[in-house]
Design an enzyme around this catalytic site. Structure first.
Site, PDB file in Angstrom:
ATOM      1  N   GLY A  90      45.743  33.994  36.068  1.00  0.00           N
ATOM      2  CA  GLY A  90      46.039  34.973  35.026  1.00  0.00           C
ATOM      3  C   GLY A  90      47.516  35.068  34.702  1.00  0.00           C
ATOM      4  O   GLY A  90      47.913  35.616  33.675  1.00  0.00           O
ATOM      5  N   LYS A 111      54.403  30.791  38.783  1.00  0.00           N
ATOM      6  CA  LYS A 111      53.711  32.079  38.897  1.00  0.00           C
ATOM      7  C   LYS A 111      54.585  33.155  38.257  1.00  0.00           C
ATOM      8  O   LYS A 111      55.762  33.281  38.612  1.00  0.00           O
ATOM      9  CB  LYS A 111      53.441  32.425  40.359  1.00  0.00           C
ATOM     10  CG  LYS A 111      52.711  33.755  40.544  1.00  0.00           C
ATOM     11  CD  LYS A 111      52.266  33.940  41.981  1.00  0.00           C
ATOM     12  CE  LYS A 111      51.620  35.300  42.195  1.00  0.00           C
ATOM     13  NZ  LYS A 111      51.209  35.486  43.590  1.00  0.00           N
ATOM     14  N   ARG A 174      55.873  27.262  42.712  1.00  0.00           N
ATOM     15  CA  ARG A 174      55.168  26.997  43.973  1.00  0.00           C
ATOM     16  C   ARG A 174      54.721  25.527  44.019  1.00  0.00           C
ATOM     17  O   ARG A 174      54.406  24.944  42.972  1.00  0.00           O
ATOM     18  CB  ARG A 174      53.908  27.873  44.083  1.00  0.00           C
ATOM     19  CG  ARG A 174      54.129  29.340  43.817  1.00  0.00           C
ATOM     20  CD  ARG A 174      52.985  30.180  44.347  1.00  0.00           C
ATOM     21  NE  ARG A 174      51.740  30.094  43.578  1.00  0.00           N
ATOM     22  CZ  ARG A 174      50.711  30.925  43.777  1.00  0.00           C
ATOM     23  NH1 ARG A 174      50.783  31.872  44.708  1.00  0.00           N
ATOM     24  NH2 ARG A 174      49.618  30.813  43.059  1.00  0.00           N
ATOM     25  N   ASP A 247      39.380  34.836  46.701  1.00  0.00           N
ATOM     26  CA  ASP A 247      40.169  34.093  45.707  1.00  0.00           C
ATOM     27  C   ASP A 247      41.579  33.822  46.221  1.00  0.00           C
ATOM     28  O   ASP A 247      42.313  33.036  45.620  1.00  0.00           O
ATOM     29  CB  ASP A 247      40.227  34.842  44.367  1.00  0.00           C
ATOM     30  CG  ASP A 247      40.612  36.305  44.534  1.00  0.00           C
ATOM     31  OD1 ASP A 247      39.833  37.037  45.167  1.00  0.00           O
ATOM     32  OD2 ASP A 247      41.675  36.704  44.048  1.00  0.00           O
ATOM     33  N   ASN A 248      41.953  34.472  47.313  1.00  0.00           N
ATOM     34  CA  ASN A 248      43.260  34.221  47.910  1.00  0.00           C
ATOM     35  C   ASN A 248      43.127  33.372  49.170  1.00  0.00           C
ATOM     36  O   ASN A 248      43.984  33.422  50.055  1.00  0.00           O
ATOM     37  CB  ASN A 248      43.968  35.539  48.237  1.00  0.00           C
ATOM     38  CG  ASN A 248      44.381  36.293  46.984  1.00  0.00           C
ATOM     39  OD1 ASN A 248      44.527  35.693  45.908  1.00  0.00           O
ATOM     40  ND2 ASN A 248      44.573  37.592  47.089  1.00  0.00           N
TER      41      ASN A 248
HETATM   42  P1  AMP Z   1      46.257  38.768  42.945  1.00  0.00           P
HETATM   43  O1  AMP Z   1      45.941  40.140  43.441  1.00  0.00           O
HETATM   44  O2  AMP Z   1      47.732  38.542  42.669  1.00  0.00           O
HETATM   45  O3  AMP Z   1      45.677  37.700  43.810  1.00  0.00           O
HETATM   46  O4  AMP Z   1      45.587  38.674  41.515  1.00  0.00           O
HETATM   47  C1  AMP Z   1      44.215  38.818  41.302  1.00  0.00           C
HETATM   48  C2  AMP Z   1      43.875  38.331  39.928  1.00  0.00           C
HETATM   49  O5  AMP Z   1      44.558  39.086  38.944  1.00  0.00           O
HETATM   50  C3  AMP Z   1      44.249  36.871  39.674  1.00  0.00           C
HETATM   51  O6  AMP Z   1      43.281  36.310  38.844  1.00  0.00           O
HETATM   52  C4  AMP Z   1      45.580  36.999  38.980  1.00  0.00           C
HETATM   53  O7  AMP Z   1      45.853  35.886  38.162  1.00  0.00           O
HETATM   54  C5  AMP Z   1      45.379  38.258  38.154  1.00  0.00           C
HETATM   55  N1  AMP Z   1      46.645  38.953  37.901  1.00  0.00           N
HETATM   56  C6  AMP Z   1      47.381  39.700  38.755  1.00  0.00           C
HETATM   57  N2  AMP Z   1      48.470  40.204  38.146  1.00  0.00           N
HETATM   58  C7  AMP Z   1      48.432  39.772  36.876  1.00  0.00           C
HETATM   59  C8  AMP Z   1      49.281  39.951  35.730  1.00  0.00           C
HETATM   60  N3  AMP Z   1      50.390  40.685  35.778  1.00  0.00           N
HETATM   61  N4  AMP Z   1      48.914  39.347  34.596  1.00  0.00           N
HETATM   62  C9  AMP Z   1      47.799  38.606  34.514  1.00  0.00           C
HETATM   63  N5  AMP Z   1      46.967  38.390  35.531  1.00  0.00           N
HETATM   64  C10 AMP Z   1      47.274  38.968  36.705  1.00  0.00           C
HETATM   65 MG    MG Z   2      45.501  35.940  44.028  1.00  0.00          MG
END
Ligand code: AMP
Ligand code: MG
Length: 481
Positions: A90, A111, A174, A247-248
């Site tokens: 995202g 990122k 990354r 997903d992580n």
């Molecule tokens: P994360 O908690 O960083 O692993 O993110 C979980 C999901 O939310 C992933 O699909 C990320 O790409 C998306 N995501 C987190 N923050 C953002 C953001 N600021 N803009 C777009 N997508 C985000």
């Molecule tokens: Mg993530």
């Protein structure tokens, strides 16, 4: 002078179903705050390119890597136990990949580089605070010998990003052999797209697990083995990931997606590093079980690879999952023994080591320093409140060490090589963040220098190995990033 590597477009399975072409949204004013010279050397990147504006332009999203075009991929995942059918890159762009000197693939990913079709309405950005934390931890875990995605550079911009307050945007570059996650497999499995699950598995196996070509059970066993080992590595350095959603979780067994992570300071086995984790789902002592739970989700997503007969596939998946506990127990036990300097194995060892951990947990003493100073009794005694309990435990420990054949000097050297002195504690990150917010990257640079040699005492770095100051306890790290 070396040349730039030969890049190609990045995604594993190039079928358009798996990813979309998608360009970063540039941050034109981005400045390079730091780059990892260790990683740049490994990648054999030309020094003049790293110094010049071309490198900055790549990180800023202003210029593509030569020969490659950017992509964003879709995935799903279990977030805090709930299945979310569509997530994805995202705010990340895969900008290219190349073969490293050892023949291994190196994918490059930005990122914080702007929205993609998978942003779900969010801004696609990352703030300086969380980007600096990710940059530091990626390289620090690697230096600790723990598998991780790497970070080649941190760029910061003056572009405002709205979170709880307005913060500065940043981008981390990354690097990893692959950024595929358990969630990539979950995405296709949840939609019943078993052909895509197979295509993705075939591509991953061919590229990253060549010894398992045509043998899905072998491949899954290897993913489970790496994940279980990773959990043992996290536990024994006191690393808390904070957001262990599936997903992580990397299909290569790498630590990935650093958000509100933390290293244990005062030892509390139930420590929750993520302020947003209200139930403590991802508390330090829960991590191994969560790692196993995520492996179960991966196996579910891959059932169709194991057999056409559901009952047979489930039985086989359960057998594979069973290997997690064995690998975890063996690895964690070997790592604890090394940390306590026990080269031989005795029946009382587990109780002895557990009792020490209980002692420091009871007094909420510093996890990193208590282990580091096991061979330095005066320093250890300074850390521990209950001197009577410590003396009792040390008497047992000394009796046990008397049955070891190594000299004390050799043992101390071996223990120091596995008990780090420098870890990226929250307050150290906070100091680096505060300075970086003012465009002062010297604090970050000094921290990185200490963390790149975490097991070696470095002159003039005492403050980076000290107990956290009182204000550190008030720091709160959440999912906001
Ligand atoms: P994360 O908690 O960083 O692993 O993110 C979980 C999901 O939310 C992933 O699909 C990320 O790409 C998306 N995501 C987190 N923050 C953002 C953001 N600021 N803009 C777009 N997508 C985000
Ligand atoms: Mg993530």
């Amino acid at each position: 002078m070396s040349n730039l590597p030969t890049f190609e477009t990045a995604f594993e399975a190039l079928d358009p179903a798996f990813c979309v072409p998608c360009a970063p949204t540039p941050l034109a004013d981005l400045q390079l705050a730091h780059h990892s010279s260790a990683l740049a050397t490994t990648l054999n990147l030309p020094a003049d390119w790293l110094r010049g504006d071309g490198f900055r332009q790549v990180i800023a999203g202003l210029a593509p890597l030569p020969g490659a075009s950017p992509q964003a991929s879709v995935y799903a995942g279990h977030q805090f136990g709930q299945f979310v059918p569509q997530l994805g890159d995202g705010r990340a762009h895969l900008i290219g990949r190349h073969h490293g000197a050892d023949g291994q693939l190196c994918s490059w990913q930005l990122k914080g580089s702007g929205p993609t079709p998978y942003s779900r309405g969010a801004d696609g950005r990352a703030v300086l605070r969380s980007s600096l934390r990710e940059y530091v931890a990626s390289e620090a875990l690697h230096a600790l010998g723990i598998p991780s995605t790497r970070a080649l550079a941190l760029g910061v911009s003056n572009q405002p990003v709205r979170r709880e307050t307005v913060e500065r945007a940043a981008i981390v570059l990354r690097i990893a052999p692959s950024f595929l996650r358990f969630g990539h497999f979950e995405f296709y499995a949840a939609r019943g797209q078993t052909d895509q699950v197979r295509q993705l598995a075939d591509a991953v196996i061919a590229q990253h697990f060549p010894q398992s070509v045509g043998r899905y059970a072998d491949w899954l066993t290897e993913v489970i083995r790496r994940t279980a080992q990773l959990m043992a590595q996290w536990q024994t350095v006191g690393f808390c990931h904070g957001v262990m959603n599936s997903d992580n979780f990397s299909i290569l067994g790498l630590t990935i997606d650093y958000g509100p992570y933390g290293f244990l300071d005062a030892f509390d086995p139930q420590h929750i590093c993520n302020h947003s984790d209200h139930s403590g789902r991802y508390a330090w002592d829960q991590q191994p079980a969560v790692g196993q739970w995520n492996c179960a989700r991966l196996l579910e997503a891959c059932l169709s690879l194991l057999s056409d007969d559901d009952a047979v596939a489930i039985e086989q998946a359960n057998t594979l999952l069973g290997s997690f506990a064995t690998v975890y127990t063996d690895t964690v036990s070997a790592r604890w023994r090394a940390k306590f300097g026990l080269a031989t194995q005795q029946p009382e060892d587990d109780a002895l080591m557990q009792d020490f951990l209980r002692l420091i947990a009871k007094g909420r003493h510093d996890f990193t320093l208590c282990l580091r100073h096991l061979p330095r009794r005066a320093l250890l005694a300074d850390l521990v409140l209950d001197q009577g309990a410590l003396a009792d435990w040390l008497a047992r420990y000394d009796a046990r060490l008397a049955r070891e054949s190594l000299s004390q000097a050799t043992r101390t050297a071996a223990m120091d090589a596995v008990n780090p002195l420098y870890v990226p504690r929250n307050h150290l990150l906070e100091l680096a963040i505060r300075a970086a917010e003012q465009d002062d990257f010297s604090v970050l640079d000094r921290l990185m220098r200490a963390l790149m040699q975490p097991f070696t005492e470095q002159p003039g770095m005492d403050d980076l190995a000290a107990l956290p100051p009182d204000w550190s306890a008030a720091l709160s790290v959440s999912c906001s990033s």
